[in-house]
Design a protein around this motif. Structure first.
Motif, mmCIF file in Angstrom:
data_model
loop_
_atom_site.group_PDB
_atom_site.id
_atom_site.type_symbol
_atom_site.label_atom_id
_atom_site.label_comp_id
_atom_site.label_asym_id
_atom_site.label_seq_id
_atom_site.Cartn_x
_atom_site.Cartn_y
_atom_site.Cartn_z
ATOM 1 N N THR A 8 -103.957 22.078 -48.263
ATOM 2 C CA THR A 8 -103.123 22.852 -49.181
ATOM 3 C C THR A 8 -101.672 22.922 -48.707
ATOM 4 O OG1 THR A 8 -103.949 24.858 -48.086
ATOM 5 C CG2 THR A 8 -104.956 24.247 -50.177
ATOM 6 N N PHE A 9 -101.460 22.786 -47.400
ATOM 7 C CA PHE A 9 -100.087 22.698 -46.889
ATOM 8 C C PHE A 9 -99.400 21.465 -47.479
ATOM 9 C CE2 PHE A 9 -97.082 21.079 -43.690
ATOM 10 C CZ PHE A 9 -96.249 22.172 -43.561
ATOM 11 N N MET A 10 -100.066 20.320 -47.406
ATOM 12 C CA MET A 10 -99.486 19.091 -47.938
ATOM 13 C C MET A 10 -99.376 19.142 -49.459
ATOM 14 S SD MET A 10 -98.663 17.360 -45.361
ATOM 15 C CE MET A 10 -98.165 15.900 -46.290
ATOM 16 N N LEU A 11 -100.381 19.728 -50.112
ATOM 17 C CA LEU A 11 -100.356 19.796 -51.571
ATOM 18 C C LEU A 11 -99.204 20.664 -52.049
ATOM 19 C CD1 LEU A 11 -101.726 19.078 -54.235
ATOM 20 C CD2 LEU A 11 -103.218 21.054 -53.930
ATOM 21 N N THR A 12 -98.967 21.783 -51.382
ATOM 22 C CA THR A 12 -97.857 22.656 -51.772
ATOM 23 C C THR A 12 -96.515 21.989 -51.498
ATOM 24 O OG1 THR A 12 -99.228 24.589 -51.253
ATOM 25 C CG2 THR A 12 -96.865 24.959 -51.486
ATOM 26 N N LEU A 13 -96.394 21.315 -50.367
ATOM 27 C CA LEU A 13 -95.150 20.616 -50.055
ATOM 28 C C LEU A 13 -94.854 19.504 -51.052
ATOM 29 C CD1 LEU A 13 -95.115 20.175 -46.166
ATOM 30 C CD2 LEU A 13 -93.768 21.762 -47.537
ATOM 31 N N SER A 14 -95.896 18.937 -51.648
ATOM 32 C CA SER A 14 -95.701 17.795 -52.547
ATOM 33 C C SER A 14 -95.338 18.209 -53.967
ATOM 34 C CB SER A 14 -96.977 16.936 -52.591
ATOM 35 O OG SER A 14 -98.016 17.611 -53.277
ATOM 36 N N ASN A 15 -95.261 19.520 -54.220
ATOM 37 C CA ASN A 15 -94.968 19.999 -55.574
ATOM 38 C C ASN A 15 -93.462 20.183 -55.741
ATOM 39 O OD1 ASN A 15 -94.836 21.214 -58.054
ATOM 40 N ND2 ASN A 15 -96.355 22.791 -57.610
ATOM 41 N N PRO A 16 -92.799 19.314 -56.494
ATOM 42 C CA PRO A 16 -91.341 19.429 -56.644
ATOM 43 C C PRO A 16 -90.910 20.747 -57.256
ATOM 44 C CG PRO A 16 -92.130 17.294 -57.432
ATOM 45 C CD PRO A 16 -93.349 18.155 -57.203
ATOM 46 N N THR A 17 -91.781 21.345 -58.089
ATOM 47 C CA THR A 17 -91.447 22.630 -58.696
ATOM 48 C C THR A 17 -91.243 23.694 -57.628
ATOM 49 O OG1 THR A 17 -92.772 22.031 -60.626
ATOM 50 C CG2 THR A 17 -92.196 24.351 -60.388
ATOM 51 N N THR A 18 -92.049 23.622 -56.563
ATOM 52 C CA THR A 18 -91.906 24.567 -55.464
ATOM 53 C C THR A 18 -90.542 24.429 -54.813
ATOM 54 O OG1 THR A 18 -94.282 24.397 -55.043
ATOM 55 C CG2 THR A 18 -92.944 25.383 -53.322
ATOM 56 N N ILE A 19 -90.089 23.201 -54.612
ATOM 57 C CA ILE A 19 -88.782 22.970 -54.007
ATOM 58 C C ILE A 19 -87.688 23.625 -54.831
ATOM 59 C CG2 ILE A 19 -87.153 21.215 -53.232
ATOM 60 C CD1 ILE A 19 -89.471 19.255 -53.057
ATOM 61 N N LEU A 20 -87.681 23.352 -56.123
ATOM 62 C CA LEU A 20 -86.608 23.845 -56.981
ATOM 63 C C LEU A 20 -86.644 25.360 -57.101
ATOM 64 C CD1 LEU A 20 -86.812 21.118 -59.775
ATOM 65 C CD2 LEU A 20 -85.143 21.292 -57.927
ATOM 66 N N SER A 21 -87.836 25.955 -57.215
ATOM 67 C CA SER A 21 -87.933 27.404 -57.348
ATOM 68 C C SER A 21 -87.440 28.097 -56.087
ATOM 69 C CB SER A 21 -89.373 27.824 -57.665
ATOM 70 O OG SER A 21 -90.250 27.488 -56.608
ATOM 71 N N PHE A 22 -87.796 27.561 -54.918
ATOM 72 C CA PHE A 22 -87.334 28.157 -53.673
ATOM 73 C C PHE A 22 -85.824 28.025 -53.523
ATOM 74 C CE2 PHE A 22 -91.548 28.572 -51.662
ATOM 75 C CZ PHE A 22 -91.328 29.795 -51.042
ATOM 76 N N MET A 23 -85.262 26.896 -53.927
ATOM 77 C CA MET A 23 -83.828 26.729 -53.797
ATOM 78 C C MET A 23 -83.090 27.776 -54.627
ATOM 79 S SD MET A 23 -83.642 24.393 -51.615
ATOM 80 C CE MET A 23 -85.246 24.970 -51.062
#
Length: 210
Positions: free
Chosen positions: A122-137
């Motif tokens: 799940t660490f890798m799966l969460t890191l691979s979600n581009p939506t997570t990147i943009l929301s955190f930024m």
């Protein structure tokens, strides 16, 4: 250098904790996995699944809090490959869940090695979600704009604790239902989870051609 009042760090930590909680709480692919694994293998399996996502949240939180713009640009440049990996991994998980047999009794628990694989997966799966990147930024940019420059670690710790708190609450809550589910119900949950995960994987891959 900006002067920091004694109450500023606890307030910032609380805001970051709520941010981590709010990002983790919506039920997506990680939530489905945590629920399914809790029902099949107990609370520790569900918690391990969630903690992998919490650690990934903390990584993205650190990137946003410390303003590592070069790394942000590099990750966004990998959006295609991250989406392919994430979508393919979701389809693989859906197949695994759909073809596995339900746990036969509530006394069946995942061994320590499998728990570590749940965290890593799940660490890798969460890191691979581009939506997570943009929301955190976006969220961290807003929060960091009102925070002292010396406090990124407080924000990261808050996000990690908030995200982990949600997964603890979810695994405990679903764990109470585990004893009431027989093999037939667990099989139905597995198939439903597999269908939803497969749909999410196809949706993530479909975004690449839109």
């Amino acid at each position: 250098m900006e002067t920091l009042l004694p109450t500023s760090l606890p307030l910032l930590f609380g805001q970051s904790l709520l941010l981590g909680l709010s990002i983790a709480a919506p039920v997506g692919q990680i939530g489905l996995l945590a629920i399914q694994r809790t029902l099949d293998h107990g609370r520790l399996a569900g918690l391990a699944t969630g903690l992998g996502a919490a650690c990934a949240d903390a990584v993205y939180g650190a990137i946003g809090a410390y303003g590592i713009t070069g790394l942000i640009a590099w990750l966004l440049g990998l959006k295609l490959w991250l989406s392919l990996f994430g979508g393919g991994f979701l389809l693989w998980l859906a197949w695994r869940i759909a073809t596995q047999s339900a746990a036969r009794s509530s006394s069946v628990h995942a061994p320590a090695g499998k728990l570590m694989r749940y965290v890593a997966g799940t660490f890798m799966l969460t890191l691979s979600n581009p939506t997570t990147i943009l929301s955190f930024m976006a969220l961290f940019a807003a929060l960091a704009g009102h925070a002292p420059s010396s406090s990124p670690w407080v924000m990261v710790a808050g996000v990690l604790m908030g995200s982990a708190l949600w997964w603890l609450i979810l695994s405990i809550g679903v764990g109470y239902l585990r004893d009431r589910f027989d093999a037939r119900w667990q099989r139905a949950v597995n198939l439903s989870s597999a269908a939803l995960l497969g749909a999410l994987g196809l949706w993530q891959l479909g975004q690449l051609i839109i």
